[in-house]
Design a protein around this motif. Sequence first.
Motif, short mmCIF file in Angstrom:
data_model
loop_
_atom_site.label_atom_id
_atom_site.label_comp_id
_atom_site.label_asym_id
_atom_site.label_seq_id
_atom_site.Cartn_x
_atom_site.Cartn_y
_atom_site.Cartn_z
N ASP A 1 13.81 -2.57 12.63
CA ASP A 1 14.11 -3.99 12.83
C ASP A 1 13.04 -4.87 12.19
O ASP A 1 13.35 -5.88 11.55
N SER A 2 11.77 -4.47 12.37
CA SER A 2 10.67 -5.24 11.78
C SER A 2 10.79 -5.27 10.26
O SER A 2 10.60 -6.32 9.62
N ALA A 3 11.08 -4.11 9.68
CA ALA A 3 11.23 -4.05 8.23
C ALA A 3 12.39 -4.91 7.76
O ALA A 3 12.27 -5.68 6.79
N TYR A 4 13.51 -4.82 8.46
CA TYR A 4 14.70 -5.59 8.08
C TYR A 4 14.43 -7.08 8.13
O TYR A 4 14.85 -7.84 7.25
N ASN A 5 13.68 -7.52 9.14
CA ASN A 5 13.35 -8.94 9.28
C ASN A 5 12.43 -9.43 8.17
O ASN A 5 12.29 -10.65 7.98
N HIS A 6 11.78 -8.51 7.47
CA HIS A 6 10.91 -8.87 6.35
C HIS A 6 11.54 -8.49 5.01
O HIS A 6 10.85 -8.45 3.99
N LYS B 1 2.98 0.46 9.79
CA LYS B 1 3.50 0.17 11.12
C LYS B 1 3.31 -1.29 11.50
O LYS B 1 3.88 -1.75 12.48
N ASP B 2 2.48 -2.01 10.75
CA ASP B 2 2.22 -3.42 11.06
C ASP B 2 1.76 -4.14 9.80
O ASP B 2 1.89 -3.62 8.70
N HIS B 3 1.24 -5.36 9.97
CA HIS B 3 0.83 -6.20 8.85
C HIS B 3 1.99 -6.43 7.88
O HIS B 3 1.80 -6.46 6.65
N LEU C 1 -2.93 4.18 3.19
CA LEU C 1 -2.20 3.82 4.39
C LEU C 1 -2.30 2.32 4.58
O LEU C 1 -3.40 1.77 4.55
N TRP C 2 -1.16 1.67 4.80
CA TRP C 2 -1.14 0.23 5.08
C TRP C 2 -1.44 0.05 6.57
O TRP C 2 -0.60 -0.26 7.38
N GLY C 3 -2.69 0.29 6.89
CA GLY C 3 -3.14 0.26 8.28
C GLY C 3 -4.52 0.88 8.35
O GLY C 3 -5.27 0.84 7.36
N LEU D 1 -9.34 -2.57 8.10
CA LEU D 1 -10.38 -2.11 9.01
C LEU D 1 -9.82 -1.98 10.41
O LEU D 1 -8.71 -2.44 10.71
N SER D 2 -10.57 -1.35 11.30
CA SER D 2 -10.08 -1.11 12.65
C SER D 2 -9.81 -2.40 13.41
O SER D 2 -9.02 -2.41 14.36
N ASP D 3 -10.44 -3.50 13.00
CA ASP D 3 -10.19 -4.79 13.66
C ASP D 3 -9.09 -5.60 12.96
O ASP D 3 -8.84 -6.76 13.29
N GLY D 4 -8.40 -4.99 11.98
CA GLY D 4 -7.26 -5.63 11.33
C GLY D 4 -7.57 -6.38 10.06
O GLY D 4 -6.66 -6.89 9.39
N ARG D 5 -8.84 -6.44 9.65
CA ARG D 5 -9.18 -7.14 8.41
C ARG D 5 -8.68 -6.35 7.19
O ARG D 5 -8.90 -5.14 7.12
N PRO D 6 -8.05 -7.02 6.22
CA PRO D 6 -7.62 -6.32 5.01
C PRO D 6 -8.78 -6.06 4.07
O PRO D 6 -9.72 -6.85 3.99
N THR D 7 -8.73 -4.95 3.36
CA THR D 7 -9.74 -4.64 2.35
C THR D 7 -9.21 -4.98 0.95
O THR D 7 -8.04 -5.38 0.79
#
Length: 425
Positions: A80-85, A54-56, A272-274, A288-294
């Motif tokens: 729209d977000s996917a299309y723009n990427h 849904k993000d990142h 999950l990408w999130g 992570l819950s604060d948005g940091r990637p693992t």
Amino acid sequence: MDWKMKGSLLFTFLLLFSFIANSQSSKVEIVESNGSFTLLKDGKPYYIKGAGAKDHFDLLEASGANSIRIWSTNNGQLLDSAYNHGMTVSLGLYIRPERSGMNYNDEYAVKGQIEQLKQEILKYKDHPALLIWGIGNEVDLRYSNFKVWDTIEELAKFIKENDPNHPAMTVIAGLDPSKAYMIKERCPSIDILGLNAYGSIENASNYIRKYNWDKPYIVSEWGVNGPFEAPKTSWGAKIEPPGGIKAKQRIRRYKQLIEADYELCLGSYCFLWGQKQESTATWHGMFLSDGRPTEAVDFMANCWMGKWPESRAPSINSIKLNEVNWRKDHFLASNTEATLAISYDLFNNEEIFINYTLYPEAFTNKIGGDIQDSVSEIEFEIISNTNDGEIVFMTPSKPGSYRIFATISNSNNQSSVANIPFIVE
């Protein structure tokens, strides 16, 4: 009108024409040759390198993905977000599962759901990011009324009549002979079988053939073994492997199981990408819950692009409590000193940061990705900290079930997590 103005108008027209042409709906089809299936997008082979997301999206695109999966049209703006990427979308049509209270003997409820989803199909069918339709997600989980397949067939047939440019998929929780038979018999308009397969991915390609599924499939969710498959402590807490072990499991499953089935598998969507709470806050999420990637993000980039990103997350391979590893039960006395230690791969990092958090155990009976409540952090005392992966801390004074987490990060906020459940007697 002078030549400069004519040129400017012509340039504007060409830009507008290019935008309109590039914004048109793609034609997506499946072709078969000698028992092998290929997904074509606008006439060219298209192997799905996807994620449930849904993000990142910036990082997803940079990691080599080409598609996202979303579970309902409630998140339709993500097309729209996917299309723009530069990515496509497997767009879910949410079919209420029986376990949520839907009664498939109630003809008015069934008809209302179908008519509402038909409007959603008409709304999104020409979106340039749309790749395939996903009709339902795990409606087979703890169900007893087979009439749900009639709903899925009616929608798949509607798609064939009104949107011949996009195939229809239905997604099930694992595979067994009865499901394969039921979908073949009652849903002939379904083009693709979507498999949500975690531990069961180890035998998915064999079972597809064994159960005589004669169409292609997509691994619509996959990743590490889920909480529902995990070993438990003697008090019922689920045991989660450290982040490094989970990441290595992801890359093996992708390269040795998913990519290896080039005949029937059209690609996959990792999960999950999130981030989400599912028994723990870190089980399936690659952030992570604060948005940091693992480190799971790095491993998926290697899956999709065949190389590692320039900056890599450190990765925890082991965690021990009082010198007993994470696979064992841990019984502690209240208000006593305990030692927590981790071992990790540093990779190309010169500096790392480690922090520790404590939570009450999050027992749950939820299944199938149903929403779970997060738990609140508990303050605790760290008596000594070596800053190299080992601390001595005071156990809680209140008896009960707890879980302690260690999180290691680099200067780019790339992270890895491990945890151990324990009980204070």
